[in-house]
Design a protein around this motif. Structure first.
Motif, PDB file in Angstrom:
ATOM      1  N   SER A  15      13.816   7.685  -5.253  1.00 38.19           N
ATOM      2  CA  SER A  15      13.991   7.593  -6.710  1.00 38.19           C
ATOM      3  C   SER A  15      13.850   6.134  -7.126  1.00 38.19           C
ATOM      4  CB  SER A  15      15.359   8.134  -7.106  1.00 38.19           C
ATOM      5  OG  SER A  15      16.356   7.348  -6.509  1.00 38.19           O
ATOM      6  N   LEU A  16      13.648   5.927  -8.408  1.00 44.03           N
ATOM      7  CA  LEU A  16      13.551   4.560  -8.934  1.00 44.03           C
ATOM      8  C   LEU A  16      14.844   4.226  -9.667  1.00 44.03           C
ATOM      9  CD1 LEU A  16       9.950   4.503 -10.466  1.00 44.03           C
ATOM     10  CD2 LEU A  16      10.738   3.298  -8.431  1.00 44.03           C
ATOM     11  N   PRO A  17      15.464   3.084  -9.362  1.00 47.86           N
ATOM     12  CA  PRO A  17      16.706   2.726 -10.064  1.00 47.86           C
ATOM     13  C   PRO A  17      16.495   2.630 -11.570  1.00 47.86           C
ATOM     14  CG  PRO A  17      16.140   1.084  -8.351  1.00 47.86           C
ATOM     15  CD  PRO A  17      15.049   2.110  -8.350  1.00 47.86           C
ATOM     16  N   LEU A  70      -4.326   5.552  -4.431  1.00 50.54           N
ATOM     17  CA  LEU A  70      -4.266   5.923  -3.010  1.00 50.54           C
ATOM     18  C   LEU A  70      -4.475   4.713  -2.113  1.00 50.54           C
ATOM     19  CD1 LEU A  70      -6.395   9.190  -3.313  1.00 50.54           C
ATOM     20  CD2 LEU A  70      -3.955   9.083  -2.821  1.00 50.54           C
ATOM     21  N   PRO A  71      -3.531   3.757  -2.159  1.00 48.52           N
ATOM     22  CA  PRO A  71      -3.740   2.499  -1.445  1.00 48.52           C
ATOM     23  C   PRO A  71      -3.965   2.661   0.063  1.00 48.52           C
ATOM     24  CG  PRO A  71      -1.759   2.404  -2.808  1.00 48.52           C
ATOM     25  CD  PRO A  71      -2.262   3.801  -2.885  1.00 48.52           C
ATOM     26  N   SER A  72      -3.588   3.815   0.630  1.00 50.00           N
ATOM     27  CA  SER A  72      -3.797   3.955   2.073  1.00 50.00           C
ATOM     28  C   SER A  72      -5.237   4.371   2.417  1.00 50.00           C
ATOM     29  CB  SER A  72      -2.790   4.946   2.666  1.00 50.00           C
ATOM     30  OG  SER A  72      -2.936   6.197   2.046  1.00 50.00           O
ATOM     31  N   GLY A 124      -1.731  -1.757 -10.816  1.00 53.33           N
ATOM     32  CA  GLY A 124      -1.075  -3.063 -10.727  1.00 53.33           C
ATOM     33  C   GLY A 124       0.055  -3.180 -11.732  1.00 53.33           C
ATOM     34  N   CYS A 125       0.673  -2.082 -12.085  1.00 53.35           N
ATOM     35  CA  CYS A 125       1.722  -2.078 -13.128  1.00 53.35           C
ATOM     36  C   CYS A 125       3.059  -1.596 -12.559  1.00 53.35           C
ATOM     37  CB  CYS A 125       1.333  -1.139 -14.257  1.00 53.35           C
ATOM     38  SG  CYS A 125      -0.078  -1.731 -15.179  1.00 53.35           S
ATOM     39  N   SER A 126       4.133  -2.036 -13.175  1.00 54.05           N
ATOM     40  CA  SER A 126       5.443  -1.547 -12.718  1.00 54.05           C
ATOM     41  C   SER A 126       6.205  -0.962 -13.903  1.00 54.05           C
ATOM     42  CB  SER A 126       6.242  -2.690 -12.085  1.00 54.05           C
ATOM     43  OG  SER A 126       6.380  -3.727 -13.013  1.00 54.05           O
ATOM     44  N   VAL A 156       4.420   8.316 -12.171  1.00 56.97           N
ATOM     45  CA  VAL A 156       4.644   7.007 -11.554  1.00 56.97           C
ATOM     46  C   VAL A 156       4.287   7.136 -10.080  1.00 56.97           C
ATOM     47  CG1 VAL A 156       6.255   5.095 -11.205  1.00 56.97           C
ATOM     48  CG2 VAL A 156       6.553   6.646 -13.159  1.00 56.97           C
ATOM     49  N   GLY A 157       3.253   6.405  -9.651  1.00 56.65           N
ATOM     50  CA  GLY A 157       2.786   6.460  -8.258  1.00 56.65           C
ATOM     51  C   GLY A 157       1.467   7.215  -8.162  1.00 56.65           C
ATOM     52  N   ALA A 158       0.411   6.491  -7.780  1.00 54.91           N
ATOM     53  CA  ALA A 158      -0.910   7.130  -7.633  1.00 54.91           C
ATOM     54  C   ALA A 158      -1.181   7.385  -6.160  1.00 54.91           C
ATOM     55  CB  ALA A 158      -1.999   6.251  -8.246  1.00 54.91           C
ATOM     56  N   VAL A 167       0.858   5.439 -13.610  1.00 51.55           N
ATOM     57  CA  VAL A 167       1.219   4.029 -13.437  1.00 51.55           C
ATOM     58  C   VAL A 167       1.379   3.762 -11.946  1.00 51.55           C
ATOM     59  CG1 VAL A 167       2.969   2.272 -13.926  1.00 51.55           C
ATOM     60  CG2 VAL A 167       2.449   4.028 -15.637  1.00 51.55           C
ATOM     61  N   GLU A 168       0.612   2.823 -11.433  1.00 54.31           N
ATOM     62  CA  GLU A 168       0.627   2.553  -9.990  1.00 54.31           C
ATOM     63  C   GLU A 168       0.868   1.063  -9.763  1.00 54.31           C
ATOM     64  OE1 GLU A 168       0.302   4.045  -6.807  1.00 54.31           O
ATOM     65  OE2 GLU A 168       0.365   1.946  -6.152  1.00 54.31           O
ATOM     66  N   ALA A 169       1.766   0.751  -8.818  1.00 55.65           N
ATOM     67  CA  ALA A 169       2.105  -0.645  -8.558  1.00 55.65           C
ATOM     68  C   ALA A 169       0.960  -1.395  -7.866  1.00 55.65           C
ATOM     69  CB  ALA A 169       3.369  -0.716  -7.700  1.00 55.65           C
ATOM     70  N   ALA A 170       0.247  -0.712  -6.983  1.00 53.00           N
ATOM     71  CA  ALA A 170      -0.843  -1.355  -6.240  1.00 53.00           C
ATOM     72  C   ALA A 170      -2.070  -1.505  -7.148  1.00 53.00           C
ATOM     73  CB  ALA A 170      -1.190  -0.522  -5.010  1.00 53.00           C
ATOM     74  N   PRO A 171      -2.999  -2.378  -6.754  1.00 46.67           N
ATOM     75  CA  PRO A 171      -4.188  -2.559  -7.611  1.00 46.67           C
ATOM     76  C   PRO A 171      -5.188  -1.416  -7.524  1.00 46.67           C
ATOM     77  CG  PRO A 171      -4.194  -4.119  -5.767  1.00 46.67           C
ATOM     78  CD  PRO A 171      -2.917  -3.369  -5.678  1.00 46.67           C
ATOM     79  N   ALA A 191      -5.721  13.267   7.797  1.00 47.37           N
ATOM     80  CA  ALA A 191      -5.020  13.148   6.506  1.00 47.37           C
ATOM     81  C   ALA A 191      -5.973  13.652   5.429  1.00 47.37           C
ATOM     82  CB  ALA A 191      -4.653  11.696   6.238  1.00 47.37           C
ATOM     83  N   VAL A 192      -5.462  14.534   4.583  1.00 46.82           N
ATOM     84  CA  VAL A 192      -6.293  15.115   3.519  1.00 46.82           C
ATOM     85  C   VAL A 192      -5.585  14.935   2.194  1.00 46.82           C
ATOM     86  CG1 VAL A 192      -7.262  17.262   2.609  1.00 46.82           C
ATOM     87  CG2 VAL A 192      -7.238  16.878   5.075  1.00 46.82           C
ATOM     88  N   CYS A 193      -6.309  14.501   1.186  1.00 40.96           N
ATOM     89  CA  CYS A 193      -5.717  14.451  -0.154  1.00 40.96           C
ATOM     90  C   CYS A 193      -6.471  15.449  -1.024  1.00 40.96           C
ATOM     91  CB  CYS A 193      -5.818  13.032  -0.712  1.00 40.96           C
ATOM     92  SG  CYS A 193      -4.892  12.866  -2.235  1.00 40.96           S
ATOM     93  N   SER A 214       2.053  23.279  -3.972  1.00 40.53           N
ATOM     94  CA  SER A 214       1.193  22.307  -4.672  1.00 40.53           C
ATOM     95  C   SER A 214      -0.265  22.743  -4.592  1.00 40.53           C
ATOM     96  CB  SER A 214       1.383  20.886  -4.138  1.00 40.53           C
ATOM     97  OG  SER A 214       1.014  20.787  -2.778  1.00 40.53           O
ATOM     98  N   LYS A 215      -0.678  23.269  -3.435  1.00 42.22           N
ATOM     99  CA  LYS A 215      -2.080  23.689  -3.338  1.00 42.22           C
ATOM    100  C   LYS A 215      -2.331  24.929  -4.200  1.00 42.22           C
ATOM    101  CE  LYS A 215      -2.036  20.376  -1.498  1.00 42.22           C
ATOM    102  NZ  LYS A 215      -0.984  19.449  -1.034  1.00 42.22           N
ATOM    103  N   ALA A 216      -1.311  25.779  -4.341  1.00 47.59           N
ATOM    104  CA  ALA A 216      -1.459  26.952  -5.210  1.00 47.59           C
ATOM    105  C   ALA A 216      -1.652  26.494  -6.664  1.00 47.59           C
ATOM    106  CB  ALA A 216      -0.228  27.856  -5.084  1.00 47.59           C
ATOM    107  N   PRO A 226       3.142   9.202   9.817  1.00 44.69           N
ATOM    108  CA  PRO A 226       2.731   9.868   8.590  1.00 44.69           C
ATOM    109  C   PRO A 226       3.542  11.139   8.359  1.00 44.69           C
ATOM    110  CG  PRO A 226       1.128  10.349  10.332  1.00 44.69           C
ATOM    111  CD  PRO A 226       2.164   9.439  10.918  1.00 44.69           C
ATOM    112  N   MET A 227       4.042  11.294   7.122  1.00 36.04           N
ATOM    113  CA  MET A 227       4.878  12.463   6.806  1.00 36.04           C
ATOM    114  C   MET A 227       3.962  13.625   6.437  1.00 36.04           C
ATOM    115  SD  MET A 227       8.163  11.032   4.808  1.00 36.04           S
ATOM    116  CE  MET A 227       9.032   9.560   5.300  1.00 36.04           C
ATOM    117  N   LEU A 228       3.495  14.312   7.452  1.00 36.47           N
ATOM    118  CA  LEU A 228       2.546  15.411   7.255  1.00 36.47           C
ATOM    119  C   LEU A 228       3.018  16.632   8.029  1.00 36.47           C
ATOM    120  CD1 LEU A 228      -0.747  13.343   7.636  1.00 36.47           C
ATOM    121  CD2 LEU A 228       0.253  14.196   5.509  1.00 36.47           C
TER     122      LEU A 228
END
Ligand code: FAD
Ligand code: NAD
Length: 464
Positions: free
Chosen positions: A152-154, A211-213, A236-238, A181-183, A204-208, A347-349, A51-53, A316-318
């Motif tokens: 996965s999403l059903p 990067l909600p964390s 805020g969308c699903s 899907v997922g920010a 599209v992100e469910a939270a308002p 944690a780095v994004c 991903s970094k490449a 944290p999954m790091l």
């Protein structure tokens, strides 16, 4: 059935498992590592490194494209064109070199690497099918390092144009329109890269917030940059599922309004879950924390001499957490007294700008009942940032009011991922504001912002 025995048996050759195996072998422990797919795990093959490449390649492409017609620096190019197949080959080359390096390190350390999927028999043995033949491997210590897999999403199961991060990292062609899907980490890192390659990107992100964390002060420059780049954010969308014709995704907003978003490809990045199913783990009946294997501060599970590390043990999954845990378990098995009690896990994004969080933020310090001061130094007042055309963002320090012990650092800005070393080091070493402020930092560097943030927290800033 062939039977083998070893002192330490590691299941999973990701950053957690392979580091544990190397360290254990260095300490003289007979070690066998079983890997079903590829050494290096998610991190080296379909995660951190590829991903970094790709992010770097996208950045370079965007830079060149930006110079069409001339840039502020006086660089002018006539046109830019991406040879995607070559980009992917270059990325794969890096992966190959690194996974080859891991194989060589394991061999040099004397680790017995077995290629195959381990199936747990009990807390002291696993079965692996090697070359069509079942092999039973017995051990004194069993280390579980099986990692995680994408959620996965059903309503939008993986398949066809609905892809996970691994597929997004090796595209055969770029989609005209990508819907993410997922920010979170993956959505924004890869969404940004695809946008820089020239795709239309909607998120599209469910939270308002994205990067909600991370706190909003930190994410604000990232949101501004996404908007500047033309990434469409739907917060805020699903997602409700594919449209009737299959060319769009139905999205419901916070008010219940439904709309359709056309997309050639949909990247679902809504989190990952520990890989606890399908390999007999349940037979051990270990204590669990939700879907994750519960461990104590020695990475010991509820069964004696069965250990677990990395993503299998949850957030944290790091990769760097998995590696640190792996090293620790090897040392404990070798008889050393170790506890997994890091002062902070960075944690780095890798968005543009990048984000770093180490230790406590002002809000989490207050929540923990600490009376803290915090101060921010903006990159707009940092000479190096200006020379990099990147004066967006800041460094923030959080310290106890009474003794000035630094409890947190955060930063947002270009290349701030590299500041995470200084941040983590200062917290692990128990530095105070005076230590950071009194250290001579090289000029001109982004690191000066760290010193200046500390000076500002002490009420004596020099450059703002
Ligand atoms: P894994 O790396 O998942 O390795 C587990 C290994 O176990 C796998 O190789 C698997 O094949 C093997 N395995 C599983 N079950 C068995 C079995 N029964 N028998 C044999 N083998 C088995 N983290 C960061 O810190 N920084 C980043 O920049 C970053 N970027 C990421 C980008 C993406 C797109 C993704 C998906 C993840 C990223 N991560 C990042 C997270 C990071 O990859 C993981 O935290 C890390 O790989 C976890 O290491 P692990 O050893 O616990 O598990
Ligand atoms: P994530 O937890 O970072 O983000 C998932 C996002 O999806 C969240 O913002 C969440 O609110 C949102 N979401 C959840 N369900 C949703 C739904 N139904 N509709 C819309 N949005 C929804 O997860 P990820 O991006 O998949 O990454 C997985 C893990 O991989 C991360 O938690 C991290 O541990 C690791 N990772 C780390 C890095 C890094 O360190 N730079 C990079 C990539 C991945």
């Amino acid at each position: 059935m062939q039977e083998l025995s070893t002192t330490l048996l590691v299941v999973g050759g990701g950053p957690g498992g392979y580091v544990a195996a190397i360290r254990a072998a260095q300490l003289g422990i007979a070690t066998t590592l079983v890997e079903g797919e590829a050494l290096g795990g998610t991190c080296l093959n379909v995660g951190c490194i590829p991903s970094k490449a790709l992010i770097h390649a996208a950045e370079e492409f965007e830079k060149v494209t930006h110079c069409i017609g001339g840039s502020a620096l006086g660089i002018r190019v006539e046109s830019s064109r991406l040879d995607l197949a070559q980009t992917v080959r270059w990325k794969d080359g890096i992966v190959k070199r690194l996974t080859g390096g891991v194989a060589a390190l394991l061999k040099r350390s004397g680790v017995n690497v077995v290629k195959g999927w381990a199936r747990i028999v009990d807390g002291k043995s696993v079965e692996v099918v090697v070359g069509g033949e079942p092999v039973r491997i017995g051990c004194e210590h069993l280390l579980l390092a099986a990692g995680s897999e994408p959620l996965s999403l059903p309503t939008l199961p993986f398949g066809g144009s609905v892809i996970d991060a691994a597929e997004a990292l090796s595209p055969e062609a770029l989609p005209e329109r990508l819907l993410v899907v997922g920010a979170g980490y993956i959505g924004l890192e890869l969404g940004t890269a695809y946008r820089k390659f020239g795709c239309e990107v909607s998120v599209v992100e469910a939270a308002p917030q994205v990067l909600p964390s991370y706190d909003e002060e930190l994410t604000r420059p990232v949101v501004a940059a996404l908007q500047r780049m033309g990434v469409h954010l739907h917060l805020g969308c699903s997602v409700q599922g594919p449209s009737a014709n299959g060319h769009a995704v139905r999205v419901r907003d916070a008010h219940g309004e439904e709309s359709e978003h056309e997309a050639d490809r949909v990247l679902v990045a809504v989190g990952r879950r520990p890989r606890t199913e399908g390999w007999g783990l349940e037979t051990l009946r270990l204590d669990m924390d939700g879907r994750a294997v519960r461990v104590d501060d020695q990475c010991s599970t509820s069964m004696r001499n069965v250990w677990a590390i990395g993503d299998l043990t949850g957030e944290p999954m790091l990769a760097h957490r998995a590696m640190a845990q792996g090293e620790l378990v090897a040392e404990i098995i070798a008889g050393q007294r170790r506890r997994f009690l890091p002062a902070a896990i960075p944690a780095v994004c890798f968005t543009d700008p990048e984000l770093v969080v180490v230790g406590m933020t002002p809000a989490s310090a207050a929540q923990a009942g600490l009376d803290c001061v915090d101060a921010v130094f903006p990159f707009s007042a940092n000479g190096r940032a200006m020379t990099l055309e990147s004066s967006v963002g800041f460094v923030r320090v959080v310290a106890r009011r009474d003794d000035h012990l630094i409890v947190g650092w955060q930063a947002v800005g270009r290349s701030v991922s590299e500041l995470s070393a200084a941040f983590s080091h200062s917290i692990e070493m128990g530095a105070r504001l005076e230590d950071a402020a009194g250290t001579i930092h090289a000029h001109p560097t982004l690191g000066e912002a760290l010193q200046e943030a500390a000076l500002r927290a002490l009420g004596r800033p020099l450059h703002v």
